[in-house]
Scaffold this active site. Sequence first.
Site, PDB file in Angstrom:
ATOM      1  N   LYS A  42       0.814  -1.185   0.000  1.00  0.00           N
ATOM      2  CA  LYS A  42       0.000   0.000   0.000  1.00  0.00           C
ATOM      3  C   LYS A  42       0.865   1.260   0.000  1.00  0.00           C
ATOM      4  O   LYS A  42       0.415   2.340  -0.355  1.00  0.00           O
ATOM      5  CB  LYS A  42      -0.877   0.041   1.277  1.00  0.00           C
ATOM      6  CG  LYS A  42      -1.811  -1.107   1.447  1.00  0.00           C
ATOM      7  CD  LYS A  42      -2.549  -0.913   2.796  1.00  0.00           C
ATOM      8  CE  LYS A  42      -3.291  -2.136   3.221  1.00  0.00           C
ATOM      9  NZ  LYS A  42      -3.857  -1.971   4.584  1.00  0.00           N
ATOM     10  N   ASP A 102      14.379  -1.571   0.569  1.00  0.00           N
ATOM     11  CA  ASP A 102      15.103  -1.919   1.791  1.00  0.00           C
ATOM     12  C   ASP A 102      16.017  -3.120   1.505  1.00  0.00           C
ATOM     13  O   ASP A 102      17.050  -2.964   0.867  1.00  0.00           O
ATOM     14  CB  ASP A 102      14.047  -2.187   2.872  1.00  0.00           C
ATOM     15  CG  ASP A 102      14.608  -2.366   4.259  1.00  0.00           C
ATOM     16  OD1 ASP A 102      15.633  -1.772   4.580  1.00  0.00           O
ATOM     17  OD2 ASP A 102      13.997  -3.118   5.046  1.00  0.00           O
ATOM     18  N   PHE A 151      13.955   3.158  10.561  1.00  0.00           N
ATOM     19  CA  PHE A 151      12.587   2.867  10.158  1.00  0.00           C
ATOM     20  C   PHE A 151      11.828   4.185  10.081  1.00  0.00           C
ATOM     21  O   PHE A 151      11.707   4.900  11.066  1.00  0.00           O
ATOM     22  CB  PHE A 151      11.928   1.920  11.160  1.00  0.00           C
ATOM     23  CG  PHE A 151      10.593   1.429  10.692  1.00  0.00           C
ATOM     24  CD1 PHE A 151      10.501   0.342   9.838  1.00  0.00           C
ATOM     25  CD2 PHE A 151       9.427   2.075  11.091  1.00  0.00           C
ATOM     26  CE1 PHE A 151       9.262  -0.104   9.393  1.00  0.00           C
ATOM     27  CE2 PHE A 151       8.182   1.635  10.636  1.00  0.00           C
ATOM     28  CZ  PHE A 151       8.113   0.541   9.794  1.00  0.00           C
TER      29      PHE A 151
HETATM   30  P1  5GP Z   1      12.215  -5.084   1.215  1.00  0.00           P
HETATM   31  O1  5GP Z   1      11.654  -6.352   0.647  1.00  0.00           O
HETATM   32  O2  5GP Z   1      12.957  -4.213   0.255  1.00  0.00           O
HETATM   33  O3  5GP Z   1      13.018  -5.337   2.469  1.00  0.00           O
HETATM   34  O4  5GP Z   1      10.967  -4.360   1.778  1.00  0.00           O
HETATM   35  C1  5GP Z   1      10.432  -3.281   1.265  1.00  0.00           C
HETATM   36  C2  5GP Z   1       9.114  -3.010   1.976  1.00  0.00           C
HETATM   37  O5  5GP Z   1       9.290  -3.032   3.406  1.00  0.00           O
HETATM   38  C3  5GP Z   1       8.671  -1.632   1.630  1.00  0.00           C
HETATM   39  O6  5GP Z   1       7.819  -1.662   0.546  1.00  0.00           O
HETATM   40  C4  5GP Z   1       7.969  -1.209   2.895  1.00  0.00           C
HETATM   41  O7  5GP Z   1       6.649  -1.660   2.845  1.00  0.00           O
HETATM   42  C5  5GP Z   1       8.674  -1.922   4.008  1.00  0.00           C
HETATM   43  N1  5GP Z   1       9.702  -1.056   4.619  1.00  0.00           N
HETATM   44  C6  5GP Z   1      11.044  -1.137   4.485  1.00  0.00           C
HETATM   45  N2  5GP Z   1      11.670  -0.176   5.161  1.00  0.00           N
HETATM   46  C7  5GP Z   1      10.692   0.558   5.735  1.00  0.00           C
HETATM   47  C8  5GP Z   1      10.709   1.731   6.577  1.00  0.00           C
HETATM   48  O8  5GP Z   1      11.731   2.324   6.939  1.00  0.00           O
HETATM   49  N3  5GP Z   1       9.488   2.190   6.968  1.00  0.00           N
HETATM   50  C9  5GP Z   1       8.305   1.598   6.599  1.00  0.00           C
HETATM   51  N4  5GP Z   1       7.190   2.147   7.058  1.00  0.00           N
HETATM   52  N5  5GP Z   1       8.265   0.500   5.814  1.00  0.00           N
HETATM   53  C10 5GP Z   1       9.445  -0.002   5.397  1.00  0.00           C
END
Ligand code: 5GP
Length: 178
Positions: A42, A102, A151
């Site tokens: 979302k 991330d 975060f």
């Molecule tokens: P990845 O698979 O790259 O680790 O995850 C990405 C997803 O994790 C992003 O689309 C997001 O939903 C969530 N995410 C990663 N870092 C953050 C952060 O610092 N804050 C928030 N609210 N969501 C994060």
Amino acid sequence: MYEDIEEILFNEEEISRAADEIAFRINRDYEGKHPVIIGVLKGSFIFLADLVRRLDIDFTVDFIKASSYGDKTRSSGNVDITYHISADIRNRDVIVVEDILDTGYTLSYITEYLRGFSPHSIRICTLFDKPGRRVVPIKPDYTGFVTDDLFIVGYGLDYNEKYRGMPCVGVPKTQSKK
Ligand code: 5GP
Ligand code: MG
């Protein structure tokens, strides 16, 4: 309402400028084309809305949603697509719009999944990038901000569904590594 924000990292004006710059590049790179812009639900919904209002090219909007199962602190490679695109992206230019990149698990899974539909091209546009957390080697084509390993919430990004409507981006006191 947002009194438990420890620190504001990016204010509305900075975010708006980042959206301007990304839109400028997309307008230039896709001039005369008609890309399919796929928002990752979302978290990307606010960025996507601000981005497309700055575009002067033709485009189609679609959405995709993925969940990754793992421990609570880190996403894992076990990603599932839980909401599928409806557009036919075969031979189309695709731009995947994400809120934050991330570990890279989610976006690498999504781009591989989309590649299965034989698009002409796929580019990644993320408002925030945390390269220090990357596990899967994936690089965005368009980025607004490179951020530290914190975060962050606001402007679509949540913590337990809170803060999505916050117009700026900051670090909540309940600092948690996802
Ligand atoms: P990845 O698979 O790259 O680790 O995850 C990405 C997803 O994790 C992003 O689309 C997001 O939903 C969530 N995410 C990663 N870092 C953050 C952060 O610092 N804050 C928030 N609210 N969501 C994060
Ligand atoms: Mg997301």
